[in-house]
Design a protein around this motif. Structure first.
Motif, short mmCIF file in Angstrom:
data_model
loop_
_atom_site.label_atom_id
_atom_site.label_comp_id
_atom_site.label_asym_id
_atom_site.label_seq_id
_atom_site.Cartn_x
_atom_site.Cartn_y
_atom_site.Cartn_z
N THR A 276 29.46 31.97 -77.86
CA THR A 276 30.47 31.33 -78.37
C THR A 276 31.29 32.70 -78.78
OG1 THR A 276 29.16 29.80 -79.32
CG2 THR A 276 31.42 30.06 -80.61
N VAL A 280 34.77 28.73 -79.31
CA VAL A 280 34.76 27.89 -77.94
C VAL A 280 33.43 28.39 -77.33
CG1 VAL A 280 35.65 27.68 -75.72
CG2 VAL A 280 37.25 27.86 -77.83
N ASP A 281 32.66 27.57 -76.93
CA ASP A 281 31.48 27.67 -76.19
C ASP A 281 31.52 27.76 -75.00
OD1 ASP A 281 29.80 27.31 -78.72
OD2 ASP A 281 30.01 25.06 -78.72
N TYR A 282 30.84 28.77 -74.29
CA TYR A 282 30.99 29.23 -72.75
C TYR A 282 29.39 29.16 -72.39
CZ TYR A 282 35.53 30.67 -73.85
OH TYR A 282 36.89 30.73 -74.27
N VAL A 296 33.65 26.57 -69.87
CA VAL A 296 33.79 25.95 -71.35
C VAL A 296 32.89 24.69 -71.22
CG1 VAL A 296 35.15 25.03 -73.25
CG2 VAL A 296 36.18 26.94 -71.72
N VAL A 297 31.96 24.48 -72.47
CA VAL A 297 31.44 23.25 -72.39
C VAL A 297 31.46 22.87 -73.86
CG1 VAL A 297 29.40 24.02 -70.80
CG2 VAL A 297 29.29 24.62 -73.29
N GLN A 298 31.12 21.60 -74.07
CA GLN A 298 31.33 21.07 -75.49
C GLN A 298 30.05 20.78 -75.73
OE1 GLN A 298 33.39 17.13 -75.69
NE2 GLN A 298 33.08 17.14 -77.98
N ARG A 299 29.50 21.23 -77.13
CA ARG A 299 28.08 21.62 -77.67
C ARG A 299 27.82 20.10 -78.59
NH1 ARG A 299 24.90 25.71 -80.25
NH2 ARG A 299 26.55 27.13 -79.45
N GLY A 300 26.69 19.63 -78.35
CA GLY A 300 26.28 18.50 -79.15
C GLY A 300 25.29 18.72 -80.23
N ILE A 309 24.37 19.25 -74.33
CA ILE A 309 25.71 19.59 -73.85
C ILE A 309 26.44 18.21 -73.41
CG2 ILE A 309 27.06 20.56 -71.90
CD1 ILE A 309 25.70 22.38 -73.94
N SER A 311 29.89 17.87 -72.60
CA SER A 311 30.80 17.79 -71.29
C SER A 311 30.74 19.05 -70.77
CB SER A 311 32.15 17.47 -71.56
OG SER A 311 32.65 18.28 -72.45
N GLY A 312 31.04 19.09 -69.31
CA GLY A 312 31.23 20.46 -68.84
C GLY A 312 30.12 20.72 -67.80
#
Length: 322
Positions: A276, A280-282, A296-300, A309, A311-312
């Protein structure tokens, strides 16, 4: 010799590369729903007056702890005292008549033995003793009923617990059967109300998780569904959950809980594969040519199996540990 060394180094590099990569897979995880539950007592009992009258003594207030059999209030019926006095007078009168009837019977038996008293008069004297004896017993029973009725003016606690409401005051006129106090038993639970679409997916024994913000004292972090009610009210299904340590909570207090209502497919990866920067998470994605790139991903949600994850990433992607 040199060829063997080169082969060993290559195998070690391949092993290191395999250990630092992770293949993304789709897995099934429980779908949790956050709802507010209220602290309720398993049993709410009402202490009621057994006779009508005026409340002479009120010995409890909201919030008091009581034991089963404790006197909560005393109801006084001013009409009972004159009735008991009249019953006593009537019983005394029949007692005097009974004494006189016994004396008359003794005289009749003595005269009958001498042969100067007819059998019919003797039988009449015996009958009179029996009649007055029955009248005396009935008068005493009537008096006992009135005395017991006066004793029933004591309003007793039907069970141990905490007093939630006292809708009367000293001096209030009360009728038989009216509520004097409402008592919550010492056993508490959480009452959940879920949308009716989840009625088929929850059942007895399902686990529930208590929101960490609501924890305090000896409250357990988890519980289980004790009962699912078979009736839907206002579009919601009602269920009770048992959680240890709810005794210090207020009845009606709201607590956030998480309950499993379904299962869904999700992508989970280990948390150490995420970096991070600036919020922003990578993750590092390995390309088909052997190189890797950052995406880049979207953390859940974070679960015991890893981080979800949203998305991404797709199933089959290979990640490289940063």
């Amino acid at each position: 010799m040199a060829t063997g060394l080169i082969l060993s180094l290559a195998l070690a590099a391949a092993s290191l590369q395999t250990a630092d990569t992770h293949t993304v897979e789709q897995t099934e995880i429980p779908d949790r729903k956050a709802v507010f539950a209220t602290v309720e007592s398993i049993d709410t009992i009402t202490a009621r007056a057994r006779i009508g009258g005026t409340i002479g003594q009120l010995q409890v207030d909201e919030g008091d702890s009581v034991e089963a059999g404790d006197v909560l209030a005393v109801v006084v019926d001013d009409r009972l005292a004159p009735q008991i006095a009249a019953a006593n007078a009537q019983a005394n009168a029949f007692a005097a008549q009974f004494s006189q009837a016994e004396i008359d019977l003794e005289r009749a038996e003595d005269l009958h033995e001498r042969g100067i008293y007819p059998q019919a008069r003797l039988d009449q004297a015996r009958t009179q003793v029996d009649v007055v004896s029955g009248q005396l017993a009935a008068a005493r029973r009537s008096r006992d009923v009135l005395v017991q009725q006066s004793r029933e003016g004591d309003v007793l606690a039907p069970a141990s617990g905490r007093v939630l409401a006292v809708p009367v005051t000293s001096g209030s006129v009360i009728l038989p059967g009216e509520a004097v106090a409402t008592i919550a038993s010492d056993l508490y639970l959480l009452r959940l109300r879920l949308p009716e679409r989840h009625a088929r997916t929850i059942s007895e024994g399902d686990p529930v998780e208590i929101g960490t913000a609501a924890l305090g004292g000896e409250v357990a972090p988890t519980g289980r569904i004790r009962q699912v009610y078979p009736r839907i009210e206002d579009g919601r299904v009602v269920a009770d959950a048992v959680v240890d340590g709810l005794g210090d909570f207020f009845v009606g207090e709201r607590v956030r809980v998480y309950v499993t209502v379904d299962a869904r497919d999700a992508i989970l990866i280990p948390a150490d594969y995420i970096s991070t920067r600036y919020g922003v998470d990578y993750v590092r994605l390995q390309l088909s040519n052997g190189h890797d790139t950052e995406i880049v991903v979207q953390r859940g949600l974070e679960t015991s199996q890893g981080v979800e994850i949203l998305s991404g990433l797709s199933a089959g992607d290979v990640l490289v540990r940063p």
